[in-house]
Design a protein around this motif. Sequence first.
Motif, PDB file in Angstrom:
ATOM      1  N   TYR A   1       0.197  -0.930   0.023  1.00  0.00           N
ATOM      2  CA  TYR A   1      -0.223   0.161  -0.089  1.00  0.00           C
ATOM      3  C   TYR A   1       1.022   1.363  -0.207  1.00  0.00           C
ATOM      4  N   THR A   2       0.236   2.474  -0.471  1.00  0.00           N
ATOM      5  CA  THR A   2       0.805   3.454  -0.714  1.00  0.00           C
ATOM      6  C   THR A   2       0.681   4.305   0.332  1.00  0.00           C
ATOM      7  N   SER A   3      -0.396   4.272   1.254  1.00  0.00           N
ATOM      8  CA  SER A   3      -0.325   5.174   2.207  1.00  0.00           C
ATOM      9  C   SER A   3      -1.345   4.810   3.309  1.00  0.00           C
ATOM     10  N   ARG A   4      -1.810   5.257   4.554  1.00  0.00           N
ATOM     11  CA  ARG A   4      -3.056   4.552   5.775  1.00  0.00           C
ATOM     12  C   ARG A   4      -3.840   4.801   4.747  1.00  0.00           C
ATOM     13  N   GLU A   5      -4.057   6.459   4.972  1.00  0.00           N
ATOM     14  CA  GLU A   5      -5.389   6.237   3.790  1.00  0.00           C
ATOM     15  C   GLU A   5      -6.102   5.221   3.278  1.00  0.00           C
ATOM     16  N   ASP A   6      -5.506   4.746   2.210  1.00  0.00           N
ATOM     17  CA  ASP A   6      -5.650   3.526   1.147  1.00  0.00           C
ATOM     18  C   ASP A   6      -6.409   2.575   2.496  1.00  0.00           C
ATOM     19  N   LEU A   7      -5.871   2.332   3.519  1.00  0.00           N
ATOM     20  CA  LEU A   7      -6.384   0.725   4.805  1.00  0.00           C
ATOM     21  C   LEU A   7      -7.431   1.643   4.811  1.00  0.00           C
ATOM     22  N   VAL A   8      -6.953   2.654   5.363  1.00  0.00           N
ATOM     23  CA  VAL A   8      -8.362   2.774   5.490  1.00  0.00           C
ATOM     24  C   VAL A   8     -10.112   2.783   4.861  1.00  0.00           C
ATOM     25  N   LYS A   9      -9.157   3.479   3.863  1.00  0.00           N
ATOM     26  CA  LYS A   9     -10.229   3.285   3.055  1.00  0.00           C
ATOM     27  C   LYS A   9     -11.097   1.339   2.847  1.00  0.00           C
ATOM     28  N   THR A  10     -10.468   0.932   2.566  1.00  0.00           N
ATOM     29  CA  THR A  10     -10.435  -0.375   2.095  1.00  0.00           C
ATOM     30  C   THR A  10     -11.708  -1.109   4.088  1.00  0.00           C
ATOM     31  N   LEU A  11     -10.193  -0.864   4.646  1.00  0.00           N
ATOM     32  CA  LEU A  11     -11.375  -0.967   6.048  1.00  0.00           C
ATOM     33  C   LEU A  11     -13.212  -1.063   5.992  1.00  0.00           C
ATOM     34  N   HIS A  12     -13.500   1.027   5.572  1.00  0.00           N
ATOM     35  CA  HIS A  12     -14.400   1.075   5.776  1.00  0.00           C
ATOM     36  C   HIS A  12     -15.218   0.066   4.754  1.00  0.00           C
ATOM     37  N   ILE A  13     -14.554   0.042   3.470  1.00  0.00           N
ATOM     38  CA  ILE A  13     -15.434  -1.247   2.749  1.00  0.00           C
ATOM     39  C   ILE A  13     -16.191  -2.326   3.481  1.00  0.00           C
ATOM     40  N   PHE A  14     -14.623  -2.864   4.269  1.00  0.00           N
ATOM     41  CA  PHE A  14     -14.740  -4.229   5.004  1.00  0.00           C
ATOM     42  C   PHE A  14     -15.895  -3.968   5.940  1.00  0.00           C
ATOM     43  N   THR A  15     -16.532  -2.918   6.253  1.00  0.00           N
ATOM     44  CA  THR A  15     -16.789  -3.060   8.028  1.00  0.00           C
ATOM     45  C   THR A  15     -18.239  -2.902   7.457  1.00  0.00           C
ATOM     46  N   LYS A  16     -18.217  -2.118   6.538  1.00  0.00           N
ATOM     47  CA  LYS A  16     -19.845  -2.543   5.461  1.00  0.00           C
ATOM     48  C   LYS A  16     -19.799  -3.536   5.097  1.00  0.00           C
ATOM     49  N   MET A  17     -19.559  -4.610   5.320  1.00  0.00           N
ATOM     50  CA  MET A  17     -20.112  -5.899   4.299  1.00  0.00           C
ATOM     51  C   MET A  17     -20.701  -6.881   5.490  1.00  0.00           C
ATOM     52  N   ASP A  18     -21.812  -7.478   4.978  1.00  0.00           N
ATOM     53  CA  ASP A  18     -21.744  -8.672   6.418  1.00  0.00           C
ATOM     54  C   ASP A  18     -20.771  -9.794   5.843  1.00  0.00           C
ATOM     55  N   ASN A  19     -21.221 -10.641   7.017  1.00  0.00           N
ATOM     56  CA  ASN A  19     -20.081 -12.116   6.703  1.00  0.00           C
ATOM     57  C   ASN A  19     -20.456 -12.521   5.031  1.00  0.00           C
ATOM     58  N   SER A  20     -21.636 -12.480   4.885  1.00  0.00           N
ATOM     59  CA  SER A  20     -21.591 -13.466   3.189  1.00  0.00           C
ATOM     60  C   SER A  20     -21.085 -13.046   2.396  1.00  0.00           C
TER      61      SER A  20
END
Length: 129
Positions: free
Chosen positions: A100-119
Amino acid sequence: QNSALYFAAGISLLCNDCWNKSYELSIQLHSSYAEVEFCNGRFDEVGRVTKIIIEKAKSLDDRLCAYSILIKTLGAQKQSRNAIEISLSVLGDLEEPVQYTSREDLVKTLHIFTKMDNSQFLRLKKMDD
């Protein structure tokens, strides 16, 4: 909250050696209980139960659901650094190292994952490149 009580009751009825004698049932009950407690906002209980699953699960596939719930829990608690560290560790276990190039990229990805349900999380296609 009633569903959490039912899952907790089911877990309490398991034998002491349940992870060896009733492995699939143990994984299913504990994972479902963790998910319900996440929905109830009982994050300490989610952490306790996902720790048990991660320690007792026989395979990475069986731990993925617990990791997903734990990562979402950490995100809900605004503990992004811990969520990112666990996410990176799991991706490493999946042999998918992340550049990754920045912590912001990881935070964006994390934000996407936290909105996903398990399935949704478990249906993500495995990378092959």
